[in-house]
Motif scaffolding. Structure first.
Motif, PDB file in Angstrom:
ATOM      1  N   ALA A 132      46.973  68.969  28.441  1.00 54.46           N
ATOM      2  CA  ALA A 132      45.994  68.304  27.574  1.00 54.46           C
ATOM      3  C   ALA A 132      45.157  69.336  26.821  1.00 54.46           C
ATOM      4  N   ASP A 133      44.789  70.394  27.507  1.00 51.54           N
ATOM      5  CA  ASP A 133      44.000  71.457  26.884  1.00 51.54           C
ATOM      6  C   ASP A 133      44.805  72.187  25.813  1.00 51.54           C
ATOM      7  N   LEU A 134      46.088  72.417  26.103  1.00 51.85           N
ATOM      8  CA  LEU A 134      46.949  73.138  25.163  1.00 51.85           C
ATOM      9  C   LEU A 134      47.368  72.265  23.987  1.00 51.85           C
ATOM     10  N   GLN A 135      47.361  70.928  24.193  1.00 49.63           N
ATOM     11  CA  GLN A 135      47.782  69.968  23.167  1.00 49.63           C
ATOM     12  C   GLN A 135      49.177  70.286  22.618  1.00 49.63           C
ATOM     13  N   VAL A 136      50.124  70.383  23.543  1.00 48.83           N
ATOM     14  CA  VAL A 136      51.526  70.563  23.175  1.00 48.83           C
ATOM     15  C   VAL A 136      52.329  69.375  23.696  1.00 48.83           C
ATOM     16  N   PRO A 137      53.484  69.088  23.099  1.00 43.57           N
ATOM     17  CA  PRO A 137      54.337  68.027  23.638  1.00 43.57           C
ATOM     18  C   PRO A 137      54.724  68.320  25.081  1.00 43.57           C
ATOM     19  N   TYR A 138      54.842  67.233  25.858  1.00 45.00           N
ATOM     20  CA  TYR A 138      55.084  67.362  27.305  1.00 45.00           C
ATOM     21  C   TYR A 138      56.271  66.495  27.691  1.00 45.00           C
ATOM     22  N   ILE A 139      57.296  67.146  28.214  1.00 44.56           N
ATOM     23  CA  ILE A 139      58.476  66.439  28.700  1.00 44.56           C
ATOM     24  C   ILE A 139      58.288  66.170  30.185  1.00 44.56           C
ATOM     25  N   MET A 140      58.339  64.892  30.562  1.00 44.31           N
ATOM     26  CA  MET A 140      58.138  64.488  31.951  1.00 44.31           C
ATOM     27  C   MET A 140      59.463  63.978  32.515  1.00 44.31           C
ATOM     28  N   MET A 141      59.947  64.635  33.542  1.00 46.93           N
ATOM     29  CA  MET A 141      61.224  64.242  34.134  1.00 46.93           C
ATOM     30  C   MET A 141      61.011  63.445  35.407  1.00 46.93           C
ATOM     31  N   HIS A 142      61.997  62.602  35.722  1.00 45.79           N
ATOM     32  CA  HIS A 142      61.957  61.873  36.989  1.00 45.79           C
ATOM     33  C   HIS A 142      62.628  62.696  38.081  1.00 45.79           C
ATOM     34  N   MET A 143      61.894  62.903  39.161  1.00 47.74           N
ATOM     35  CA  MET A 143      62.430  63.591  40.332  1.00 47.74           C
ATOM     36  C   MET A 143      61.590  63.188  41.528  1.00 47.74           C
ATOM     37  N   LYS A 144      62.189  63.199  42.707  1.00 46.24           N
ATOM     38  CA  LYS A 144      61.426  63.062  43.944  1.00 46.24           C
ATOM     39  C   LYS A 144      61.560  64.365  44.711  1.00 46.24           C
ATOM     40  N   GLY A 145      60.477  64.776  45.392  1.00 45.51           N
ATOM     41  CA  GLY A 145      60.506  66.013  46.155  1.00 45.51           C
ATOM     42  C   GLY A 145      60.489  67.225  45.257  1.00 45.51           C
ATOM     43  N   ASN A 146      61.254  68.242  45.626  1.00 47.51           N
ATOM     44  CA  ASN A 146      61.362  69.479  44.853  1.00 47.51           C
ATOM     45  C   ASN A 146      62.825  69.931  44.868  1.00 47.51           C
ATOM     46  N   PRO A 147      63.169  70.998  44.157  1.00 45.93           N
ATOM     47  CA  PRO A 147      64.582  71.392  44.125  1.00 45.93           C
ATOM     48  C   PRO A 147      65.200  71.652  45.498  1.00 45.93           C
ATOM     49  N   GLN A 148      64.371  72.025  46.456  1.00 47.28           N
ATOM     50  CA  GLN A 148      64.895  72.291  47.794  1.00 47.28           C
ATOM     51  C   GLN A 148      65.134  71.013  48.602  1.00 47.28           C
ATOM     52  N   THR A 149      64.434  69.928  48.264  1.00 48.82           N
ATOM     53  CA  THR A 149      64.508  68.712  49.085  1.00 48.82           C
ATOM     54  C   THR A 149      65.052  67.487  48.355  1.00 48.82           C
ATOM     55  N   MET A 150      65.187  67.565  47.039  1.00 48.01           N
ATOM     56  CA  MET A 150      65.426  66.351  46.248  1.00 48.01           C
ATOM     57  C   MET A 150      66.715  65.611  46.615  1.00 48.01           C
ATOM     58  N   GLN A 151      67.749  66.333  47.027  1.00 56.19           N
ATOM     59  CA  GLN A 151      69.013  65.650  47.283  1.00 56.19           C
ATOM     60  C   GLN A 151      69.019  64.863  48.598  1.00 56.19           C
ATOM     61  N   SER A 152      67.955  64.992  49.370  1.00 57.23           N
ATOM     62  CA  SER A 152      67.807  64.161  50.568  1.00 57.23           C
ATOM     63  C   SER A 152      66.924  62.948  50.297  1.00 57.23           C
ATOM     64  N   LEU A 153      66.487  62.803  49.034  1.00 54.64           N
ATOM     65  CA  LEU A 153      65.546  61.732  48.670  1.00 54.64           C
ATOM     66  C   LEU A 153      66.182  60.805  47.635  1.00 54.64           C
ATOM     67  N   THR A 154      67.297  60.203  48.004  1.00 61.57           N
ATOM     68  CA  THR A 154      68.052  59.379  47.057  1.00 61.57           C
ATOM     69  C   THR A 154      68.057  57.898  47.446  1.00 61.57           C
ATOM     70  N   GLN A 155      67.049  57.479  48.202  1.00 61.58           N
ATOM     71  CA  GLN A 155      66.992  56.083  48.647  1.00 61.58           C
ATOM     72  C   GLN A 155      66.186  55.256  47.645  1.00 61.58           C
TER      73      GLN A 155
END
Length: 272
Positions: A132-155
């Protein structure tokens, strides 16, 4: 439907291409391929000549089970590349693939103009404030967890419905901070099984109800090469097929390794 990049209004009513530049040693497809300045600049030049509107630079691999990288290491990988690209191609619109607000801030201060966050602010409480402070476009992706845990969060009970609710909440929060230009990314391959990835792609037009540009990133991913029983190296044709489907479902940005082929997709679908 436009976004403001460095004072330039980019019209996304006609789809655009975002070229991927990974400067990590361990990305799933091109990790380590661009390890010196000459190779990096040659690749950027090729992508720009092929028609890329944006170049997305990532210094932290977000593939499943990717190794943790410190913030200091991410910045040390990123800044020399960012500065070199802008020195050689000063008009380039650069997106930074990071979920860390400090990395985002430093990158924008050094000439980047878009933040591409795989976590949509979930992994750094300061991200919305900084964007918001930088006022640049922001791409928001859908993910659960983090790269280390995300593949166990597919329910999911209903993945598309839950993703639409997720984005509705994220958009409302971003708006409350005063972030103007938002882009959503369904996050193919992130906390999703192969079957779920295809379900989301099949329902992609439903994301238009959010009234925001949709970015698609399926380039050479396992959802393609596992179905085809091949590897990322041989997944370009499959990428083209899925990009074509995404365009027919009103995708606004294709994030790809292979810019020329994505531009051809757009030209042919536009002809329809």
């Amino acid at each position: 439907m436009t976004i403001n990049c460095l004072g330039n209004l980019i019209d996304l009513s006609s789809p655009k291409v975002m070229g991927i530049l990974n400067v990590t040693p361990n990305s799933f497809y091109d990790g380590g391929k661009f390890s010196n300045e000459k190779d990096i600049l040659n690749q950027v030049e090729k992508m720009l000549l092929d028609g890329a509107t944006f170049i997305d630079i990532g210094a932290y691999s977000s593939k499943p089970n990717a190794a943790f990288v410190s913030e200091e290491e991410e910045i040390n990988r990123l800044l020399p590349v960012l500065n070199a690209v802008l020195k050689s191609f000063p008009e380039t619109l650069i997106s930074i693939d990071t979920f860390r607000s400090n990395v985002a801030k430093i990158a924008v201060e050094n000439g980047a103009c878009i933040i591409n966050d795989i976590s949509a602010g979930s992994l750094d409480d300061n991200m919305f404030l900084i964007v918001a402070d930088l006022q640049v476009p922001y791409i928001m992706m859908h993910m659960k967890g983090n790269p280390q845990t995300m593949q166990s969060l597919t329910q999911y009970e209903n993945i598309t419905k839950e993703m639409l609710f997720y984005f509705s909440e994220k958009v409302a929060k971003a708006r409350s901070f005063g972030i103007n230009d938002l882009i959503i990314d369904p996050g193919f391959g992130f906390a999703k099984t192969m079957e779920q990835n295809f379900e989301v792609l099949n329902n992609l037009e439903l994301f238009q109800m959010l009234e925001l540009p949709v970015l698609i990133g399926v380039s050479r991913k396992s959802m393609i090469y596992k179905v085809l029983e091949t590897s990322a190296e041989f997944a370009l044709n499959g990428t083209t097929v899925l990009n074509t489907i995404a365009l027919q479902k009103d995708a606004a940005i294709l994030r790809v390794h292979d810019v020329k082929e994505a531009i051809e997709c757009i030209k042919l679908v536009n002809q329809l």
